[in-house]
Design a protein around this motif. Structure first.
Motif, mmCIF file in Angstrom:
data_model
loop_
_atom_site.group_PDB
_atom_site.id
_atom_site.type_symbol
_atom_site.label_atom_id
_atom_site.label_comp_id
_atom_site.label_asym_id
_atom_site.label_seq_id
_atom_site.Cartn_x
_atom_site.Cartn_y
_atom_site.Cartn_z
ATOM 1 N N PHE A 150 159.050 85.529 45.464
ATOM 2 C CA PHE A 150 157.959 85.391 44.494
ATOM 3 C C PHE A 150 157.617 86.739 43.859
ATOM 4 C CE2 PHE A 150 157.291 81.213 46.307
ATOM 5 C CZ PHE A 150 156.830 80.488 45.223
ATOM 6 N N ALA A 151 157.777 87.828 44.598
ATOM 7 C CA ALA A 151 157.555 89.150 44.006
ATOM 8 C C ALA A 151 158.561 89.401 42.885
ATOM 9 C CB ALA A 151 157.685 90.236 45.076
ATOM 10 N N THR A 152 159.794 88.960 43.073
ATOM 11 C CA THR A 152 160.807 89.110 42.026
ATOM 12 C C THR A 152 160.432 88.300 40.799
ATOM 13 O OG1 THR A 152 162.520 89.433 43.711
ATOM 14 C CG2 THR A 152 163.255 88.847 41.493
ATOM 15 N N GLY A 153 159.951 87.070 40.991
ATOM 16 C CA GLY A 153 159.544 86.245 39.855
ATOM 17 C C GLY A 153 158.373 86.829 39.091
ATOM 18 N N VAL A 154 157.394 87.372 39.826
ATOM 19 C CA VAL A 154 156.228 87.971 39.176
ATOM 20 C C VAL A 154 156.630 89.197 38.357
ATOM 21 C CG1 VAL A 154 154.062 89.190 39.598
ATOM 22 C CG2 VAL A 154 154.577 87.090 40.853
ATOM 23 N N VAL A 155 157.431 90.071 38.947
ATOM 24 C CA VAL A 155 157.824 91.294 38.249
ATOM 25 C C VAL A 155 158.725 90.976 37.051
ATOM 26 C CG1 VAL A 155 158.980 93.499 38.473
ATOM 27 C CG2 VAL A 155 157.587 92.656 40.339
ATOM 28 N N LEU A 156 159.589 89.973 37.177
ATOM 29 C CA LEU A 156 160.416 89.583 36.037
ATOM 30 C C LEU A 156 159.559 89.046 34.890
ATOM 31 C CD1 LEU A 156 163.502 87.827 37.689
ATOM 32 C CD2 LEU A 156 163.378 90.109 36.675
ATOM 33 N N LEU A 159 156.552 90.084 34.236
ATOM 34 C CA LEU A 159 155.897 91.255 33.659
ATOM 35 C C LEU A 159 156.859 92.078 32.808
ATOM 36 C CD1 LEU A 159 153.764 92.381 36.738
ATOM 37 C CD2 LEU A 159 152.952 91.232 34.666
ATOM 38 N N VAL A 160 158.097 92.257 33.265
ATOM 39 C CA VAL A 160 159.048 93.067 32.493
ATOM 40 C C VAL A 160 159.470 92.329 31.230
ATOM 41 C CG1 VAL A 160 161.170 92.252 33.628
ATOM 42 C CG2 VAL A 160 161.064 94.560 32.690
ATOM 43 N N ALA A 161 159.578 90.999 31.299
ATOM 44 C CA ALA A 161 159.914 90.232 30.101
ATOM 45 C C ALA A 161 158.760 90.237 29.097
ATOM 46 C CB ALA A 161 160.279 88.799 30.478
ATOM 47 N N SER A 162 157.534 90.306 29.587
ATOM 48 C CA SER A 162 156.362 90.328 28.709
ATOM 49 C C SER A 162 156.138 91.688 28.078
ATOM 50 C CB SER A 162 155.114 89.907 29.496
ATOM 51 O OG SER A 162 155.266 88.617 30.046
ATOM 52 N N SER A 163 156.700 92.745 28.673
ATOM 53 C CA SER A 163 156.524 94.085 28.126
ATOM 54 C C SER A 163 157.326 94.255 26.841
ATOM 55 C CB SER A 163 156.951 95.142 29.155
ATOM 56 O OG SER A 163 156.175 95.050 30.320
ATOM 57 N N LYS A 164 158.608 93.937 26.911
ATOM 58 C CA LYS A 164 159.503 93.998 25.765
ATOM 59 C C LYS A 164 160.629 93.001 26.001
ATOM 60 C CE LYS A 164 159.396 98.548 23.480
ATOM 61 N NZ LYS A 164 160.188 99.767 23.209
ATOM 62 N N VAL A 220 157.345 80.623 37.623
ATOM 63 C CA VAL A 220 156.428 81.763 37.709
ATOM 64 C C VAL A 220 156.662 82.723 36.544
ATOM 65 C CG1 VAL A 220 155.807 83.805 39.072
ATOM 66 C CG2 VAL A 220 156.144 81.596 40.195
ATOM 67 N N LEU A 221 157.938 82.991 36.228
ATOM 68 C CA LEU A 221 158.253 83.884 35.106
ATOM 69 C C LEU A 221 157.680 83.347 33.796
ATOM 70 C CD1 LEU A 221 161.698 85.528 34.442
ATOM 71 C CD2 LEU A 221 160.448 84.458 32.587
ATOM 72 N N LEU A 222 157.935 82.066 33.507
ATOM 73 C CA LEU A 222 157.452 81.481 32.253
ATOM 74 C C LEU A 222 155.926 81.408 32.230
ATOM 75 C CD1 LEU A 222 160.036 78.594 31.704
ATOM 76 C CD2 LEU A 222 159.922 80.806 30.542
ATOM 77 N N ALA A 223 155.308 81.152 33.380
ATOM 78 C CA ALA A 223 153.847 81.079 33.426
ATOM 79 C C ALA A 223 153.226 82.430 33.081
ATOM 80 C CB ALA A 223 153.396 80.619 34.814
ATOM 81 N N ILE A 224 153.774 83.509 33.635
ATOM 82 C CA ILE A 224 153.254 84.848 33.326
ATOM 83 C C ILE A 224 153.519 85.199 31.868
ATOM 84 C CG2 ILE A 224 153.554 87.306 33.831
ATOM 85 C CD1 ILE A 224 154.075 86.549 36.722
ATOM 86 N N TYR A 225 154.707 84.867 31.378
ATOM 87 C CA TYR A 225 155.061 85.169 29.986
ATOM 88 C C TYR A 225 154.118 84.446 29.016
ATOM 89 C CZ TYR A 225 158.098 85.912 25.923
ATOM 90 O OH TYR A 225 158.600 86.276 24.708
ATOM 91 N N MET A 226 153.858 83.162 29.243
ATOM 92 C CA MET A 226 152.975 82.404 28.360
ATOM 93 C C MET A 226 151.520 82.824 28.539
ATOM 94 S SD MET A 226 154.648 78.571 28.259
ATOM 95 C CE MET A 226 154.631 78.353 30.037
#
Length: 323
Positions: A95-101, A103-108, A154-160
């Motif tokens: 889950f830490a990997t999903g959260v950080v991914l 965040l990094v996708a949302s940065s750029k 998790v990745l898509l949820a953080i991105y959206m």
């Protein structure tokens, strides 16, 4: 948004646009904003000291490098515990990997390279688990479900969520919304699109936006083409500017029907002139190839706005069928 957060914490009112070579005003706490960015660079010390250099500036790259380094760290932790599936430590790194991914996708968008790296490893790992003789269907399905939830949902949820927060914070119109769709701009607070008339009358000042995303508004300025027609340049511009304004006019040989009490509106099929408001020149085109693409003719502006004889083979070559 993180840079915007540093401005809020530094009580920055946004009046200073950080032009190159100018001194910071006394009311701009640029020291705090730089320290805020540098804190992300400090987090990269465990990877490489050189990564701290970029954090000296108020740019997105400091956050991008920090989250990229964290994605590599969490990914390595997940790989280290790959044989301890469904344990507490394994779930934590997954889950830490999903959260950080996220965040990094949302940065750029370049952060999606990190997503691709983890994705390729995940495909290989699932294929390897599938080939093991001791793997059961129920266990294999759980492996898929765990990775879909942690690395995709998790990745898509953080991105959206980042976009959700972004649109909630930026609800007012400004110079940066010009490249956006007109319907999107119409929903922003303070936009002029909501108050404009539906029809154009002769003498109206208008802007023309390309239907191709990213091209921007029809724009002209006093600079001329270095080659070809060598006339005044016409380009697409993605920022709000007075040089985006054009005046809708009739042909010189026609009489405008506008009076102090009535207006003459454009109709479908009318032949009009488009006069650049800033330089008073007519929009023009002829069989001269464009500078960047020889498959198209080059547009330019030509001739000041004064009555001249309109030759049948030219007619200022600025005739438009307005639909």
């Amino acid at each position: 948004m993180l840079i915007g957060l540093s401005e809020v914490l530094a009580v920055f009112d946004g009046s200073f646009t950080f032009p190159s070579g100018q001194q910071y005003p006394e009311g701009v706490n640029y020291t705090f904003m730089r320290v805020f960015n540098a804190s992300f660079g400090a987090g990269c010390l465990c990877v490489d000291n050189a990564l701290c250099t970029i954090s000296r500036f108020i740019l997105l790259d400091a956050m991008l490098l920090f989250f990229t380094a964290m994605s590599a760290l969490s990914f390595s932790g997940l790989y280290k515990h790959r044989l301890q599936s469904f344990t507490r430590v394994w779930w934590g790194w997954l889950f830490a990997t999903g959260v950080v991914l996220g965040l990094v996708a949302s940065s750029k968008w370049v952060g999606f390279f990190s997503v691709g790296l983890v994705g390729l490893y995940t495909v290989w790992e699932l294929y390897d688990i599938f080939g093991q003789s001791r793997t059961r269907i129920r266990s294999y399905a759980l492996h898929w479900s765990a990775r879909i939830v942690a690395l995709v949902v998790v990745l898509l949820a953080i991105y959206m969520l980042c976009f959700r927060i972004h649109f909630r914070l930026l609800y007012k119109s400004g110079p940066g919304d010009v490249p956006m769709d007109s319907l999107f701009q119409a929903g922003l607070q303070g936009t002029g699109l909501a108050n404009q008339p539906m029809d154009n009358s002769y003498g109206s000042v208008i802007t023309l936006k390309s239907a191709v995303p990213g091209v921007g508004l029809l724009h002209s300025h006093a600079n001329t083409y270095p080659d070809g027609s060598k006339q005044q340049q016409v380009t697409g511009y993605t920022h709000a500017d007075q040089n985006n304004n054009w005046v809708v006019e009739i042909m010189h040989s026609q009489a405008r029907g506008n009076t102090s009490e009535t207006l003459e509106f454009e109709r479908n099929g009318n032949i009009v002139r488009l006069v650049h408001a800033g330089t008073n020149r007519n929009l023009h085109s002829h069989a001269v190839a464009a500078i960047l693409n020889f498959l198209f003719f080059a547009p330019f502006t030509f001739g000041f706005d004064y009555p001249v004889e309109e030759l049948a083979n030219r007619k200022w070559l600025s005739l438009w069928n307005v639909y």
